[in-house]
Design a protein around this motif. Structure first.
Motif, PDB file in Angstrom:
ATOM      1  N   UNK A   1     -20.844 103.721  38.380  1.00  0.00           N
ATOM      2  CA  UNK A   1     -21.743 103.818  39.534  1.00  0.00           C
ATOM      3  C   UNK A   1     -22.035 105.278  39.895  1.00  0.00           C
ATOM      4  N   UNK A   2     -20.989 106.117  39.880  1.00  0.00           N
ATOM      5  CA  UNK A   2     -21.191 107.531  40.205  1.00  0.00           C
ATOM      6  C   UNK A   2     -22.023 108.211  39.118  1.00  0.00           C
ATOM      7  N   UNK A   3     -21.792 107.817  37.861  1.00  0.00           N
ATOM      8  CA  UNK A   3     -22.595 108.366  36.766  1.00  0.00           C
ATOM      9  C   UNK A   3     -24.063 108.022  36.945  1.00  0.00           C
ATOM     10  N   UNK A   4     -24.341 106.806  37.376  1.00  0.00           N
ATOM     11  CA  UNK A   4     -25.729 106.387  37.574  1.00  0.00           C
ATOM     12  C   UNK A   4     -26.422 107.236  38.634  1.00  0.00           C
ATOM     13  N   UNK A   5     -25.693 107.601  39.689  1.00  0.00           N
ATOM     14  CA  UNK A   5     -26.266 108.476  40.709  1.00  0.00           C
ATOM     15  C   UNK A   5     -26.562 109.848  40.111  1.00  0.00           C
ATOM     16  N   UNK A   6     -25.605 110.369  39.346  1.00  0.00           N
ATOM     17  CA  UNK A   6     -25.801 111.671  38.717  1.00  0.00           C
ATOM     18  C   UNK A   6     -26.969 111.678  37.745  1.00  0.00           C
ATOM     19  N   UNK A   7     -27.104 110.610  36.968  1.00  0.00           N
ATOM     20  CA  UNK A   7     -28.196 110.519  35.999  1.00  0.00           C
ATOM     21  C   UNK A   7     -29.541 110.427  36.707  1.00  0.00           C
ATOM     22  N   UNK A   8     -29.590 109.651  37.791  1.00  0.00           N
ATOM     23  CA  UNK A   8     -30.846 109.515  38.537  1.00  0.00           C
ATOM     24  C   UNK A   8     -31.284 110.865  39.095  1.00  0.00           C
ATOM     25  N   UNK A   9     -30.338 111.607  39.689  1.00  0.00           N
ATOM     26  CA  UNK A   9     -30.668 112.921  40.217  1.00  0.00           C
ATOM     27  C   UNK A   9     -31.065 113.896  39.121  1.00  0.00           C
ATOM     28  N   UNK A  10     -30.341 113.875  38.008  1.00  0.00           N
ATOM     29  CA  UNK A  10     -30.629 114.787  36.897  1.00  0.00           C
ATOM     30  C   UNK A  10     -32.004 114.499  36.307  1.00  0.00           C
ATOM     31  N   UNK A  11     -32.352 113.236  36.209  1.00  0.00           N
ATOM     32  CA  UNK A  11     -33.664 112.881  35.689  1.00  0.00           C
ATOM     33  C   UNK A  11     -34.782 113.477  36.527  1.00  0.00           C
ATOM     34  N   UNK A  12     -34.594 113.460  37.854  1.00  0.00           N
ATOM     35  CA  UNK A  12     -35.612 114.027  38.735  1.00  0.00           C
ATOM     36  C   UNK A  12     -35.667 115.551  38.620  1.00  0.00           C
ATOM     37  N   UNK A  13     -34.535 116.181  38.342  1.00  0.00           N
ATOM     38  CA  UNK A  13     -34.534 117.627  38.118  1.00  0.00           C
ATOM     39  C   UNK A  13     -35.305 117.965  36.844  1.00  0.00           C
ATOM     40  N   UNK A  14     -35.010 117.276  35.774  1.00  0.00           N
ATOM     41  CA  UNK A  14     -35.647 117.571  34.489  1.00  0.00           C
ATOM     42  C   UNK A  14     -37.142 117.267  34.507  1.00  0.00           C
ATOM     43  N   UNK A  15     -37.571 116.345  35.395  1.00  0.00           N
ATOM     44  CA  UNK A  15     -38.983 115.999  35.510  1.00  0.00           C
ATOM     45  C   UNK A  15     -39.722 116.877  36.512  1.00  0.00           C
ATOM     46  N   UNK A  16     -38.991 117.737  37.214  1.00  0.00           N
ATOM     47  CA  UNK A  16     -39.595 118.623  38.205  1.00  0.00           C
ATOM     48  C   UNK A  16     -40.210 119.827  37.482  1.00  0.00           C
ATOM     49  N   UNK A  17     -41.492 119.760  37.202  1.00  0.00           N
ATOM     50  CA  UNK A  17     -42.149 120.759  36.359  1.00  0.00           C
ATOM     51  C   UNK A  17     -42.086 122.157  36.951  1.00  0.00           C
ATOM     52  N   UNK A  18     -42.287 122.262  38.272  1.00  0.00           N
ATOM     53  CA  UNK A  18     -42.279 123.587  38.902  1.00  0.00           C
ATOM     54  C   UNK A  18     -40.901 124.234  38.813  1.00  0.00           C
ATOM     55  N   UNK A  19     -39.861 123.466  39.114  1.00  0.00           N
ATOM     56  CA  UNK A  19     -38.507 124.008  39.062  1.00  0.00           C
ATOM     57  C   UNK A  19     -38.097 124.326  37.627  1.00  0.00           C
ATOM     58  N   UNK A  20     -38.425 123.454  36.705  1.00  0.00           N
ATOM     59  CA  UNK A  20     -38.071 123.699  35.305  1.00  0.00           C
ATOM     60  C   UNK A  20     -38.792 124.940  34.771  1.00  0.00           C
ATOM     61  N   UNK A  21     -40.036 125.134  35.186  1.00  0.00           N
ATOM     62  CA  UNK A  21     -40.765 126.336  34.762  1.00  0.00           C
ATOM     63  C   UNK A  21     -40.086 127.586  35.297  1.00  0.00           C
ATOM     64  N   UNK A  22     -39.634 127.503  36.561  1.00  0.00           N
ATOM     65  CA  UNK A  22     -38.912 128.643  37.148  1.00  0.00           C
ATOM     66  C   UNK A  22     -37.632 128.939  36.374  1.00  0.00           C
ATOM     67  N   UNK A  23     -36.871 127.915  36.021  1.00  0.00           N
ATOM     68  CA  UNK A  23     -35.616 128.110  35.293  1.00  0.00           C
ATOM     69  C   UNK A  23     -35.873 128.673  33.901  1.00  0.00           C
ATOM     70  N   UNK A  24     -36.925 128.209  33.257  1.00  0.00           N
ATOM     71  CA  UNK A  24     -37.238 128.676  31.905  1.00  0.00           C
ATOM     72  C   UNK A  24     -37.694 130.143  31.896  1.00  0.00           C
TER      73      UNK A  24
END
Length: 280
Positions: free
Chosen positions: A111-134
């Motif tokens: 259950x805790x992993x599912x929460x982490x995966x859901x949040x991580x998926x939204x981070x990786x799909x956040x184009x503006x933030x990912x562009x900043x990190x890259x």
């Protein structure tokens, strides 16, 4: 290394001795962050540029003058997260047979992993933030691998990874570092054995490794699937864990039983405890 100064020196050495470095931090929430924050604050005070990436919904991760905070939206509420964490930690203090505790541990981790995966998926799909990190050209990433989002980012950004942790479920940290864990004297979780066991206790201790062969494969499989889709290549949990340059483990052999360590595993027990400033 039993206090924070050596651990900080180790981190500083990864960022360069002559000039301030740029560090990306991807923490895990709760008590995990409270331990890591001690190191992150001091790195910021030393002049390093520290960027902490965290979900908008957290229990403990708060802004600080010592680092830059970058947040991203997630598909769950604070109430959802607190409910799952409280249920998991309540189980830790329950009594019962090994089978009962094993099933509850599996469900809690999942259950805790599912929460982490859901949040991580939204981070990786956040184009503006990912562009900043890259585009930010970080020197290294500091992350807690109990949530593998930081490990996925390290692989994507091709950054040296420093893992800061207390331990991994199912002995994943042992396997990733190819670290010996002989059942003859390293007690397994839930056994309540010591490092001095009878022959029958050693046999039972060995049998406790069998569930680990599949429990974490199921529990952490969502991270593997997420990483494979994002990186567009087959990636396993062990692939993500093996990439660490250094493992900073909050272990203290005064409080637990000694075990073998690999050269890139540094015990830093007590790093999150109050301490007096050492003389020069």
């Amino acid at each position: 290394l039993s206090a924070s100064p050596p651990a900080l020196l180790l981190l500083l050495s990864l960022l360069g001795l002559a000039a301030a470095g740029k560090l990306l931090v991807v923490p895990a929430d709760g008590s995990h962050w409270l331990s890591m924050k001690e190191v992150v604050d001091v790195l910021g005070q030393k002049g390093h540029e520290v960027v902490v990436v965290a979900p908008e919904v957290t229990m403990r991760i708060k802004p600080s003058k010592n680092f830059v905070m970058k947040r991203y939206p997630v598909p769950y509420t604070e109430e959802d997260m607190k409910k799952e964490f409280q249920a998991f930690f309540h189980f830790s203090f329950e009594q019962g047979s090994f089978l009962e505790r094993f099933v509850k541990a599996y469900k809690g981790i999942q259950r805790i992993t599912n929460i982490g995966v859901a949040g991580c998926g939204h981070l990786l799909q956040n184009k503006d933030l990912m562009k900043y990190l890259e585009e930010s050209k970080f020197d290294a990433i500091l992350t807690d691998p109990v949530v593998l989002c930081g490990a996925i980012l390290a692989k994507h950004l091709s950054l040296p990874a420093v893992y800061f942790l207390r331990g991994m479920p199912c002995g994943l940290d042992f396997d990733a570092t190819q670290c010996p864990k002989p059942p003859s004297y390293v007690p397994r979780g839930f056994t309540q054995f010591t490092d001095h066991m009878t022959f029958l206790q050693r046999v039972k201790n060995l049998l406790h490794d069998i569930p680990d062969l599949f429990i974490c494969d199921f529990a952490f499989e969502p991270f593997s699937k997420l990483a494979s889709e994002f990186l567009q290549q087959d990636v396993t949990v062990q692939d993500l864990l093996r990439q660490a340059s250094v493992w900073l483990q909050r272990s203290e052999f005064v409080l637990e039983y000694p075990r073998p360590l690999m050269p890139n595993i540094i015990p830093i027990g007590g790093v999150n405890c109050a301490h007096k400033e050492l003389p020069q």
